[in-house]
Design a protein around this motif. Structure first.
Motif, PDB file in Angstrom:
ATOM      1  N   ALA A   1       0.867  -1.179   0.000  1.00 60.38           N
ATOM      2  CA  ALA A   1       0.000   0.000   0.000  1.00 60.38           C
ATOM      3  C   ALA A   1       0.907   1.233   0.000  1.00 60.38           C
ATOM      4  CB  ALA A   1      -0.911   0.006   1.212  1.00 60.38           C
ATOM      5  N   CYS A   2       0.833   2.022  -1.076  1.00 57.74           N
ATOM      6  CA  CYS A   2       1.728   3.177  -1.184  1.00 57.74           C
ATOM      7  C   CYS A   2       1.146   4.216  -2.128  1.00 57.74           C
ATOM      8  CB  CYS A   2       3.099   2.736  -1.691  1.00 57.74           C
ATOM      9  SG  CYS A   2       3.058   1.969  -3.323  1.00 57.74           S
ATOM     10  N   GLN A   3       1.871   5.325  -2.226  1.00 57.04           N
ATOM     11  CA  GLN A   3       1.567   6.361  -3.211  1.00 57.04           C
ATOM     12  C   GLN A   3       2.789   6.495  -4.103  1.00 57.04           C
ATOM     13  OE1 GLN A   3       0.645   9.876  -0.977  1.00 57.04           O
ATOM     14  NE2 GLN A   3      -1.469   9.259  -0.602  1.00 57.04           N
ATOM     15  N   VAL A   4       2.552   6.717  -5.404  1.00 57.72           N
ATOM     16  CA  VAL A   4       3.655   6.762  -6.356  1.00 57.72           C
ATOM     17  C   VAL A   4       3.606   8.072  -7.133  1.00 57.72           C
ATOM     18  CG1 VAL A   4       4.700   5.652  -8.366  1.00 57.72           C
ATOM     19  CG2 VAL A   4       3.625   4.255  -6.597  1.00 57.72           C
ATOM     20  N   THR A   5       4.765   8.697  -7.266  1.00 55.73           N
ATOM     21  CA  THR A   5       4.904   9.896  -8.086  1.00 55.73           C
ATOM     22  C   THR A   5       6.017   9.643  -9.095  1.00 55.73           C
ATOM     23  OG1 THR A   5       4.338  11.255  -6.174  1.00 55.73           O
ATOM     24  CG2 THR A   5       5.294  12.388  -8.052  1.00 55.73           C
ATOM     25  N   VAL A   6       5.740   9.940 -10.356  1.00 52.98           N
ATOM     26  CA  VAL A   6       6.721   9.740 -11.418  1.00 52.98           C
ATOM     27  C   VAL A   6       7.031  11.097 -12.045  1.00 52.98           C
ATOM     28  CG1 VAL A   6       7.155   8.653 -13.654  1.00 52.98           C
ATOM     29  CG2 VAL A   6       5.894   7.408 -11.901  1.00 52.98           C
ATOM     30  N   GLN A   7       8.297  11.346 -12.280  1.00 52.47           N
ATOM     31  CA  GLN A   7       8.735  12.556 -12.986  1.00 52.47           C
ATOM     32  C   GLN A   7       9.315  12.115 -14.325  1.00 52.47           C
ATOM     33  OE1 GLN A   7       8.371  15.779 -12.002  1.00 52.47           O
ATOM     34  NE2 GLN A   7       7.221  14.968 -10.271  1.00 52.47           N
ATOM     35  N   ALA A   8       8.830  12.733 -15.402  1.00 52.10           N
ATOM     36  CA  ALA A   8       9.316  12.396 -16.739  1.00 52.10           C
ATOM     37  C   ALA A   8      10.199  13.520 -17.265  1.00 52.10           C
ATOM     38  CB  ALA A   8       8.150  12.158 -17.684  1.00 52.10           C
ATOM     39  N   ALA A   9      11.120  13.149 -18.122  1.00 53.51           N
ATOM     40  CA  ALA A   9      11.980  14.131 -18.786  1.00 53.51           C
ATOM     41  C   ALA A   9      11.621  14.138 -20.259  1.00 53.51           C
ATOM     42  CB  ALA A   9      13.446  13.760 -18.596  1.00 53.51           C
ATOM     43  N   GLY A  10      11.442  15.314 -20.820  1.00 52.22           N
ATOM     44  CA  GLY A  10      11.014  15.427 -22.206  1.00 52.22           C
ATOM     45  C   GLY A  10      12.105  15.846 -23.151  1.00 52.22           C
ATOM     46  N   GLU A  11      13.286  15.310 -23.021  1.00 53.34           N
ATOM     47  CA  GLU A  11      14.403  15.729 -23.858  1.00 53.34           C
ATOM     48  C   GLU A  11      14.314  15.176 -25.271  1.00 53.34           C
ATOM     49  OE1 GLU A  11      17.836  14.567 -21.642  1.00 53.34           O
ATOM     50  OE2 GLU A  11      17.240  15.763 -19.924  1.00 53.34           O
ATOM     51  N   GLY A  12      13.762  14.000 -25.446  1.00 51.79           N
ATOM     52  CA  GLY A  12      13.642  13.406 -26.775  1.00 51.79           C
ATOM     53  C   GLY A  12      12.312  13.786 -27.407  1.00 51.79           C
ATOM     54  N   GLU A  13      11.923  12.979 -28.382  1.00 53.33           N
ATOM     55  CA  GLU A  13      10.648  13.236 -29.043  1.00 53.33           C
ATOM     56  C   GLU A  13       9.482  12.952 -28.101  1.00 53.33           C
ATOM     57  OE1 GLU A  13       8.203  11.616 -32.908  1.00 53.33           O
ATOM     58  OE2 GLU A  13      10.379  11.483 -32.927  1.00 53.33           O
ATOM     59  N   TRP A  14       9.658  11.950 -27.239  1.00 53.83           N
ATOM     60  CA  TRP A  14       8.623  11.583 -26.271  1.00 53.83           C
ATOM     61  C   TRP A  14       9.192  11.714 -24.863  1.00 53.83           C
ATOM     62  CZ3 TRP A  14       3.934  10.776 -28.242  1.00 53.83           C
ATOM     63  CH2 TRP A  14       3.834  10.410 -29.569  1.00 53.83           C
ATOM     64  N   PRO A  15       8.394  12.212 -23.930  1.00 51.26           N
ATOM     65  CA  PRO A  15       8.851  12.236 -22.533  1.00 51.26           C
ATOM     66  C   PRO A  15       9.014  10.805 -22.019  1.00 51.26           C
ATOM     67  CG  PRO A  15       6.945  13.667 -22.842  1.00 51.26           C
ATOM     68  CD  PRO A  15       7.113  12.877 -24.104  1.00 51.26           C
ATOM     69  N   VAL A  16      10.047  10.591 -21.216  1.00 56.26           N
ATOM     70  CA  VAL A  16      10.355   9.265 -20.678  1.00 56.26           C
ATOM     71  C   VAL A  16      10.401   9.371 -19.161  1.00 56.26           C
ATOM     72  CG1 VAL A  16      12.101   7.444 -20.631  1.00 56.26           C
ATOM     73  CG2 VAL A  16      11.686   8.722 -22.735  1.00 56.26           C
ATOM     74  N   PRO A  17       9.788   8.413 -18.434  1.00 50.90           N
ATOM     75  CA  PRO A  17       9.872   8.436 -16.978  1.00 50.90           C
ATOM     76  C   PRO A  17      11.335   8.419 -16.531  1.00 50.90           C
ATOM     77  CG  PRO A  17       8.221   6.846 -17.674  1.00 50.90           C
ATOM     78  CD  PRO A  17       8.934   7.315 -18.914  1.00 50.90           C
ATOM     79  N   GLU A  18      11.673   9.360 -15.641  1.00 50.49           N
ATOM     80  CA  GLU A  18      13.065   9.496 -15.225  1.00 50.49           C
ATOM     81  C   GLU A  18      13.277   9.127 -13.760  1.00 50.49           C
ATOM     82  OE1 GLU A  18      15.036  13.484 -15.000  1.00 50.49           O
ATOM     83  OE2 GLU A  18      16.167  12.620 -16.671  1.00 50.49           O
ATOM     84  N   THR A  19      12.399   9.608 -12.875  1.00 49.02           N
ATOM     85  CA  THR A  19      12.526   9.293 -11.452  1.00 49.02           C
ATOM     86  C   THR A  19      11.180   8.836 -10.908  1.00 49.02           C
ATOM     87  OG1 THR A  19      12.018  11.546 -10.729  1.00 49.02           O
ATOM     88  CG2 THR A  19      14.343  11.017 -11.104  1.00 49.02           C
ATOM     89  N   VAL A  20      11.264   8.019  -9.854  1.00 46.94           N
ATOM     90  CA  VAL A  20      10.064   7.518  -9.189  1.00 46.94           C
ATOM     91  C   VAL A  20      10.218   7.758  -7.696  1.00 46.94           C
ATOM     92  CG1 VAL A  20       8.690   5.464  -8.671  1.00 46.94           C
ATOM     93  CG2 VAL A  20       9.710   5.720 -10.918  1.00 46.94           C
ATOM     94  N   THR A  21       9.155   8.265  -7.083  1.00 43.77           N
ATOM     95  CA  THR A  21       9.123   8.420  -5.629  1.00 43.77           C
ATOM     96  C   THR A  21       7.966   7.582  -5.108  1.00 43.77           C
ATOM     97  OG1 THR A  21       9.967  10.674  -5.829  1.00 43.77           O
ATOM     98  CG2 THR A  21       8.950  10.069  -3.734  1.00 43.77           C
ATOM     99  N   VAL A  22       8.283   6.685  -4.189  1.00 45.11           N
ATOM    100  CA  VAL A  22       7.271   5.808  -3.598  1.00 45.11           C
ATOM    101  C   VAL A  22       7.147   6.172  -2.130  1.00 45.11           C
ATOM    102  CG1 VAL A  22       6.630   3.416  -3.111  1.00 45.11           C
ATOM    103  CG2 VAL A  22       7.858   3.978  -5.223  1.00 45.11           C
ATOM    104  N   GLN A  23       5.913   6.473  -1.700  1.00 40.45           N
ATOM    105  CA  GLN A  23       5.655   6.780  -0.291  1.00 40.45           C
ATOM    106  C   GLN A  23       4.826   5.652   0.295  1.00 40.45           C
ATOM    107  OE1 GLN A  23       3.762  10.695  -0.368  1.00 40.45           O
ATOM    108  NE2 GLN A  23       5.359  11.383   1.019  1.00 40.45           N
ATOM    109  N   GLY A  24       5.311   5.094   1.368  1.00 37.49           N
ATOM    110  CA  GLY A  24       4.587   4.024   2.028  1.00 37.49           C
ATOM    111  C   GLY A  24       5.534   3.228   2.914  1.00 37.49           C
ATOM    112  N   THR A  25       4.948   2.373   3.716  1.00 37.28           N
ATOM    113  CA  THR A  25       5.750   1.529   4.593  1.00 37.28           C
ATOM    114  C   THR A  25       5.986   0.209   3.876  1.00 37.28           C
ATOM    115  OG1 THR A  25       4.670   2.572   6.475  1.00 37.28           O
ATOM    116  CG2 THR A  25       5.883   0.558   6.904  1.00 37.28           C
ATOM    117  N   LEU A  26       7.230  -0.038   3.505  1.00 31.06           N
ATOM    118  CA  LEU A  26       7.586  -1.241   2.766  1.00 31.06           C
ATOM    119  C   LEU A  26       8.618  -2.039   3.555  1.00 31.06           C
ATOM    120  CD1 LEU A  26       6.900   1.036   0.454  1.00 31.06           C
ATOM    121  CD2 LEU A  26       7.993  -0.596  -1.037  1.00 31.06           C
ATOM    122  N   THR A  27       8.519  -3.338   3.473  1.00 36.67           N
ATOM    123  CA  THR A  27       9.566  -4.178   4.058  1.00 36.67           C
ATOM    124  C   THR A  27      10.735  -4.202   3.077  1.00 36.67           C
ATOM    125  OG1 THR A  27       8.749  -6.193   3.003  1.00 36.67           O
ATOM    126  CG2 THR A  27       7.811  -5.636   5.167  1.00 36.67           C
ATOM    127  N   GLY A  28      11.835  -4.721   3.513  1.00 38.29           N
ATOM    128  CA  GLY A  28      13.012  -4.799   2.651  1.00 38.29           C
ATOM    129  C   GLY A  28      12.759  -5.627   1.402  1.00 38.29           C
TER     130      GLY A  28
END
Length: 163
Positions: A107-134
């Protein structure tokens, strides 16, 4: 522009009415034939008058201004389209990762940041918020890296308690 077209059509209509009246009043014979020829020429002149009075410099200037406005609008539209595409890719990528996390029982929340340097934006970074086990974190890291080619160094995990 519409005013010029209206004036042109009124001029043609008036010329046609005058020609019709003159033809109706002309006696039959050679004079009528000459009158028809003259009337046809008058109608032709009234139809071609805007072309004869056309100022090439003004037309060139108007077309150039139109082309510049169109170019500016096109560039603005491209920029807005790129931003919209980037937003869609970020949202869809986050939804996909969230779905994969839910399949693993995370159970978490996800935020993705894309970079638009090419013709299409590509996901570059991901931030996951939640309590996760290893183990959950490692599984999610592998999943993200395999599906989006985002290395672990650009995956950020934050605990659900705001720390």
């Amino acid at each position: 522009m519409l005013e010029l077209i209206r004036q042109w059509l009124v001029g043609i209509t008036c010329a046609a009415m005058v020609v019709a009246l003159a033809e109706g009043l002309t006696p039959p014979g050679t004079i009528r034939k000459i009158g028809k020829l003259t009337g046809g020429l008058v109608l032709l002149v009234s139809i071609l008058q805007p072309v004869v009075e056309l100022d090439p410099a003004a037309l060139t200037r108007s077309l150039t201004e139109y082309k510049l406005e169109l170019g500016a609008y096109s560039a603005q539209l491209e920029e807005e389209n790129g931003e919209l595409m980037k937003s869609i890719i970020e949202e869809q990528s986050a939804a996909y990762i969230l779905d994969k996390a839910a399949q693993q029982g995370i159970a978490c929340q996800v935020t993705v940041q894309a970079a638009g340097e090419g013709e299409w934006p590509v996901p570059e970074t991901v931030t996951v918020q939640g309590t996760l086990t290893g183990a959950q974190r490692e599984a999610l890291e592998r999943q993200i890296e395999a599906d989006f080619a985002i290395p672990v160094q650009r995956q950020f995990y934050e605990s659900g308690d705001g720390a």
